[in-house]
Design an enzyme around this catalytic site. Structure first.
Site, PDB file in Angstrom:
ATOM      1  N   LYS A  86      43.349 -21.593   9.618  1.00  0.00           N
ATOM      2  CA  LYS A  86      43.065 -20.571   8.604  1.00  0.00           C
ATOM      3  C   LYS A  86      43.706 -20.984   7.280  1.00  0.00           C
ATOM      4  CE  LYS A  86      43.114 -16.166   9.732  1.00  0.00           C
ATOM      5  NZ  LYS A  86      43.628 -14.880  10.268  1.00  0.00           N
TER       6      LYS A  86
HETATM    7  O1  G3P Z   1      43.904 -11.454  10.076  1.00  0.00           O
HETATM    8  C1  G3P Z   1      43.643 -10.869   8.853  1.00  0.00           C
HETATM    9  C2  G3P Z   1      43.197  -9.457   8.899  1.00  0.00           C
HETATM   10  O2  G3P Z   1      42.697  -9.156  10.146  1.00  0.00           O
HETATM   11  C3  G3P Z   1      44.209  -8.473   8.428  1.00  0.00           C
HETATM   12  O3  G3P Z   1      44.025  -7.243   9.008  1.00  0.00           O
HETATM   13  O4  G3P Z   1      44.789  -5.016   9.645  1.00  0.00           O
HETATM   14  O5  G3P Z   1      46.280  -6.479   8.263  1.00  0.00           O
HETATM   15  O6  G3P Z   1      44.235  -5.495   7.267  1.00  0.00           O
HETATM   16  P1  G3P Z   1      44.881  -5.978   8.510  1.00  0.00           P
END
Ligand code: G3P
Length: 225
Positions: A86
């Site tokens: 990533k």
């Molecule tokens: O992995 C990145 C993304 O899934 C972040 O999610 O829940 O932190 O907005 P969140």
């Protein structure tokens, strides 16, 4: 649509994997922080648990392109060549994607908040690009629409890159993208389990079970009759 689990907790991953059809796991540095353990050890234990064909996505931390490449090579040497690296869509990140693509390394462009960021990451060689659906919604934008736009732009330009939509907080966001034919969604366990939860289903099963019990006796199944 591939279903990935956005989590770094092995026990949580195991639980969801045992209950849901899943295609792999994604992590990010914040997810790894929550484990409060050596992050490489966490990723190793997830890789060892996952079926060989399942995807694992893990993020580089370096800020300069050449350092990102070195970091990616180190991570692959431990976690396997099929690891998805990533890389955030900063300008150094896009430069790193071009270098990584020349080395045939699987790339997931991440931290995507605009359609053009997703498209450029695809052009730079990312196999997946990850728009942050719920974070966009919370900014007053339309996360689902951004993901759909990226999907359309990639297809229009005949790029093989797929969207792996990320940052979900509810079933509706996942449903809208699944219906649209998005390539993948990475979803936390609780939101994933919410995709199949329905009180009407629970009630229907209760009625079926009670009807069968009243026919042949309490706690009996087909094994007993
Ligand atoms: O992995 C990145 C993304 O899934 C972040 O999610 O829940 O932190 O907005 P969140």
């Amino acid at each position: 649509m591939l279903i990935l689990i956005d989590d770094g907790n092995l026990e949580g991953i195991k639980e969801v994997y045992s209950k849901m059809p899943c295609d792999g796991v994604t992590t990010n540095p914040s997810i790894l922080k929550r484990q409060n353990k050596n992050p490489i050890e966490v990723l190793k234990s997830i890789r060892e648990y996952l079926p060989p064909q399942a995807q694992l996505h893990a993020q580089v931390i370096s800020l300069k392109a050449e350092d990102m490449v070195r970091e990616a090579q180190h991570m692959r040497s431990i976690l396997g060549d099929d690891l998805y690296i990533k890389v955030p869509v900063t300008s150094e990140g896009i430069r790193a994607m071009k270098l990584l693509n020349d080395l045939n390394i699987n790339i997931t462009g991440t931290a995507i908040y605009t359609a053009m960021q997703g498209f450029i990451a695809g052009k730079a060689g990312a196999k997946y690009v990850a728009p942050y659906i719920n974070r966009l919604d919370n900014m007053g934008a339309d996360g689902v629409q951004v993901a759909k736009d990226i999907h359309d732009m990639l297809k229009t330009s005949n790029l093989e890159t797929e969207v792996v939509a990320a940052s979900f907080k509810n079933s509706q966001q996942v449903y809208n993208l699944c219906k649209y034919g998005i390539g993948a969604a990475t979803v936390a366990g609780d939101v994933l389990m919410g995709l199949i939860k329905h009180d009407a289903t629970t009630n229907a099963v209760d009625v079926f079970t009670n009807d069968f019990y009243s026919l042949v006796g309490e706690n009996k199944t087909m094994l007993d009759v």
